[in-house]
Structures are given as C-alpha cells and as structure tokens.
Write an enzyme that holds these catalytic residues in place. Structure first.
Site, mmCIF file in Angstrom:
data_model
loop_
_atom_site.group_PDB
_atom_site.id
_atom_site.type_symbol
_atom_site.label_atom_id
_atom_site.label_comp_id
_atom_site.label_asym_id
_atom_site.label_seq_id
_atom_site.Cartn_x
_atom_site.Cartn_y
_atom_site.Cartn_z
ATOM 1 N N ALA A 81 0.901 -1.403 0.064
ATOM 2 C CA ALA A 81 0.078 0.049 -0.038
ATOM 3 C C ALA A 81 0.809 1.178 -0.024
ATOM 4 C CB ALA A 81 -1.127 0.028 1.189
ATOM 5 N N THR A 82 2.134 1.244 0.547
ATOM 6 C CA THR A 82 2.897 2.330 0.488
ATOM 7 C C THR A 82 3.322 2.855 -0.880
ATOM 8 O OG1 THR A 82 3.879 1.960 2.933
ATOM 9 C CG2 THR A 82 5.362 3.279 1.148
ATOM 10 N N GLN A 189 -6.641 -0.871 5.125
ATOM 11 C CA GLN A 189 -7.370 -1.490 6.290
ATOM 12 C C GLN A 189 -8.908 -1.897 6.167
ATOM 13 O OE1 GLN A 189 -5.836 -2.227 9.240
ATOM 14 N NE2 GLN A 189 -3.694 -0.591 8.938
ATOM 15 N N SER A 209 -3.164 -3.531 0.638
ATOM 16 C CA SER A 209 -1.974 -4.280 1.112
ATOM 17 C C SER A 209 -2.279 -5.614 1.333
ATOM 18 C CB SER A 209 -1.670 -3.508 2.164
ATOM 19 O OG SER A 209 -0.386 -4.307 2.760
ATOM 20 N N HIS A 211 -0.395 -7.827 3.133
ATOM 21 C CA HIS A 211 -0.453 -8.163 4.751
ATOM 22 C C HIS A 211 -1.386 -7.868 5.436
ATOM 23 C CE1 HIS A 211 1.844 -5.170 6.788
ATOM 24 N NE2 HIS A 211 1.771 -4.655 5.662
ATOM 25 N N THR A 249 9.511 -7.224 -12.594
ATOM 26 C CA THR A 249 9.078 -8.482 -12.723
ATOM 27 C C THR A 249 7.661 -8.612 -11.449
ATOM 28 O OG1 THR A 249 10.853 -9.397 -13.402
ATOM 29 C CG2 THR A 249 9.272 -11.060 -12.724
ATOM 30 N N CYS A 335 4.285 1.911 11.906
ATOM 31 C CA CYS A 335 5.274 2.813 11.294
ATOM 32 C C CYS A 335 5.946 3.839 12.078
ATOM 33 C CB CYS A 335 4.650 3.488 9.979
ATOM 34 S SG CYS A 335 3.698 2.231 9.019
#
Length: 411
Positions: A81-82, A189, A209, A211, A249, A335
C-alpha cells in the site's frame, strides 16, 4: 543453520492486526507450487513455465477485481500500500501539474500519504490538510468548499489504521465526481473487512496491502479507474510491466497469495465481520465495566470494530504496554511506534497530550479467540489498577481534586 522451535504457549497473544495479520494457511497452500515447481517468470511468453505463471497472475488479478467490484484490467500489482499510495498521489499530481497544482488530504492519513504530499509541496504543489472533527470524521461541507478549479486529487483513507474510524467514502466520491476531481483512498485497512465497491463509491484510485488481509507481505494493489480514465505518471522506469505503471517482474507467489486472500475475504467477509464485532464488543464491555476513566477514541458507530483504540487516564500508555508483555499490542501505527511523540492522529481529534500518551490500540482479527479476549481484559484491568495505585495523579483524582484547575509550577 540451526532450527529453533518456538512453543506457542510462550508466545504473546497477538492483538495487533492493524500492523499485520497472520498469513491464512489456505493462502500459503495456494502459494507453495509457485515457490517450488512452477517458478516461471510471468512475462516469459515463449514457454510453459512463463504461461502457467502468467495464468496464475491473471487469476489472482480477477479475484482482487471481484472483491472491489472492478475490472481486472484496472488492477496493478505493487509491493504494498505504501507504493500504491506514492504512485497515486505523486503520479496523478505530476501528470496533471501543468493545469492543476492543488491536492487535498486529511491530517490523520497514514505517514506515507502525508510524506508523499510533503514531497509534492516541496516541488511547488499546494496541499490542503483537512482537519477532522473530534469523532475523527471529516466535514463533507468543508471538503466541498476546499475543492478549487486547480485541484487534481483528493486522498482520504477509508478506515483509519489507528482509531478504526470509517470515512463516508461514497459521499466523498460523489463530491469529487461532481467537481471533476480524482478521488484516491488508502483502503489497506478496509478491503476484505468491510464491503468496498469502487463504482458505487466513485473511487478513481485505491491502495490495497496483502499482509493486512491474511495474505503475504511485500505485495499490494493499486486500483486505477479506466472510465473515466485516470492518467498517472509512473515512478519506476523499466520493462513496462503492469500497463507501464509499475515496471518490474511481478512476484508470482506473492500475487497468487494476495489473490487467494481476496477470494477468501469475499467468501467469508460476512462471517468474519460478525465474529470480529462480537469479540470487539466483548473486549470493550469487559474493560469499561471494570475500569473507570477509559475513553474510546474515534466515532463509536462509523468505525471498523476490529480496531479499538482506548485511552486510560492517569497512566502512561508505554508503561501499560510494558506491563502487558504477554500481549502483542501497540500504542498506534507500527510505522511510528518508535517515536515517543503522542499520536498525531489523536492530537488531530483534539485529545489532550496526556490522553494521547495513554492510548492503546487493540487489533482483533479472523484468528482471535474469545479466550484470548477474556485473558486480555483480565490483564488490562489488573495492570491499569496497579499502575494507577502508583500514580500521585490518580490519588488526587480519588480525593476529588480537579487536575485541570491546578497551576503546575514551571522549573
């Protein structure tokens, strides 16, 4: 190398689901063949190894698209997501910079959104950081008034990673569409946990994201609308993979894992949602019944129940975290957890520094059990009582002293 076994009983209870989620075993099963026998490069078009990898990537792309109501062609795989947030904000701003130099976001966005905006402001863009109400929700009228003829993008997250507040995304999307401004949302989220439909909500760009939804780390998605088309300047140069928006890739095993995580999320969202809601209520009621002066941060109704942020007056959040060493928790975003500054999200809500310092975030998810919640409630109650007994402030409160009326001496 030497393998060391970890006894599950020695591990802390995990209640930090906003930081990351455990990989679902079904996700790992789907990934394994592409980590072993089927190791082809999905961009190799001349042999079976490449074809089977490409087929797996496209299948995963379809699963992601189905979860958010998109077309598979609108799904771009990224590292997380970043990166998706960076591409959305910097990419749109730079592409339309000749005529539009204004961007709108909020004061409670994830650090990567705020930092992307800071970089753009250094490049000469004008950034407006909308304040939020004490509930954590934005004022829709203020948003509409802030949009200018030279505004290119509005970026507002769906579910806040610290307080769980859910913004009125559909209404924000309608405002942006009516004013012909692109709307980006960081939905890391939210996707897979609450229903998200990019067409119904008028979302033009969205970050996901892997994870955060029981998938692998190191993979994410950027949704980019095709009609009306959103143009984005790529941040990364290379072989032009992912429609030229994200060269490099595509990591087949990670993408397959993310696709499977999305498939499971769509199938089990209703069940997961009910279960998380019950566990969340059990946690909040259990603590509130036995502990005084506890504040739940953020709107109590417009919220994702799996993210519970509580402030315990008259104690330090860090002290409570240290006392609860057998529970994996955090005082805010992973973070920014190395910083001793009070949470900028809570300060944006108008929380006093002492209450912002005393906050703990509880993250509940698919694999959390009732027994774990009950154990956490017992531990929290016990340690809050113990820490307050040691606090002179608590003693003064018990004696009826109004702490806000005291003039503390300066040294």
């Amino acid at each position: 190398f030497e393998a060391t076994s970890v006894n599950k009983a020695d591990r802390p209870i995990y209640l930090d689901m906003q930081a990351t989620t455990p990989t679902d075993p079904r996700v790992l099963d789907a990934m394994m063949p592409y980590l072993t026998q089927q190791y082809g490069n999905p961009h190799s078009r001349t042999h079976a190894y490449g074809w089977e990898a490409e087929k797996a990537v496209e299948k995963a792309r379809a699963y992601v698209a189905k979860l958010i109501g998109a077309d598979p062609k609108e799904i771009i795989f990224t590292s997380g997501a970043t990166e998706s947030n960076n591409i959305s904000i910097k990419g749109v701003a730079r592409f339309y910079k000749s005529g539009k130099k204004h961007i709108i976001t909020t004061q409670i966005e994830h650090k990567c959104v705020l930092d992307s905006c800071r970089v753009l402001s250094e490049e000469g863009f004008d950034v407006t950081y909308l304040p939020v109400q004490p509930s954590g929700l934005i004022d829709l009228n203020l948003l509409a008034e802030t949009i200018r003829p030279d505004t290119s993008l509005v970026s507002i997250m769906t579910v806040n990673n610290e307080i769980g507040v859910t913004q009125p995304i559909k209404e924000i999307g309608q405002i942006c569409r009516s004013k012909k401004v692109f709307f980006h949302t960081d939905a890391a989220q939210a996707v897979g946990k609450i229903p998200v439909d990019v067409n119904e909500m008028n979302i033009d760009l969205m970050s996901i994201s892997g994870h955060k939804i029981y998938g692998p780390k190191g993979v994410g998605v950027l949704y980019v609308r095709r009609k009306p088309r959103v143009r984005v300047e790529a941040l990364q140069s290379g072989g032009g993979q992912e429609r030229g928006l994200r060269s490099g890739t595509v990591p087949t095993p990670l993408v397959v894992g993310l696709g499977e995580a999305c498939r499971i999320a769509k199938e089990e969202m209703e069940y997961d949602s009910e279960r998380v809601k019950k566990l969340s209520q059990r946690l909040i009621n259990g603590i509130m019944k036995k502990v005084q002066h506890v504040v739940r941060n953020g709107d109590p109704t417009a919220t994702y129940p799996g993210c519970v942020n509580l402030s315990f007056a008259y104690i330090e959040g860090e002290s409570l975290l240290m006392a609860l060493k057998d529970i994996a928790l955090s005082s805010g975003s992973a973070c920014t957890s190395a910083s001793l500054e009070p949470s900028y999200v809570l300060r944006a809500l108008g929380a006093d520094d002492d209450m912002a310092h005393s906050s703990i975030r509880f993250g509940i998810g698919r694999f959390t059990t009732e027994q774990e919640i009950d154990l956490v409630v017992d531990r929290v109650v016990k340690h809050v009582d113990r820490l307050r007994e040691m606090s002179p402030l608590w003693e003064m409160v018990q004696e009826g002293v109004d702490l806000k009326s005291i003039q503390w001496a300066q040294h």
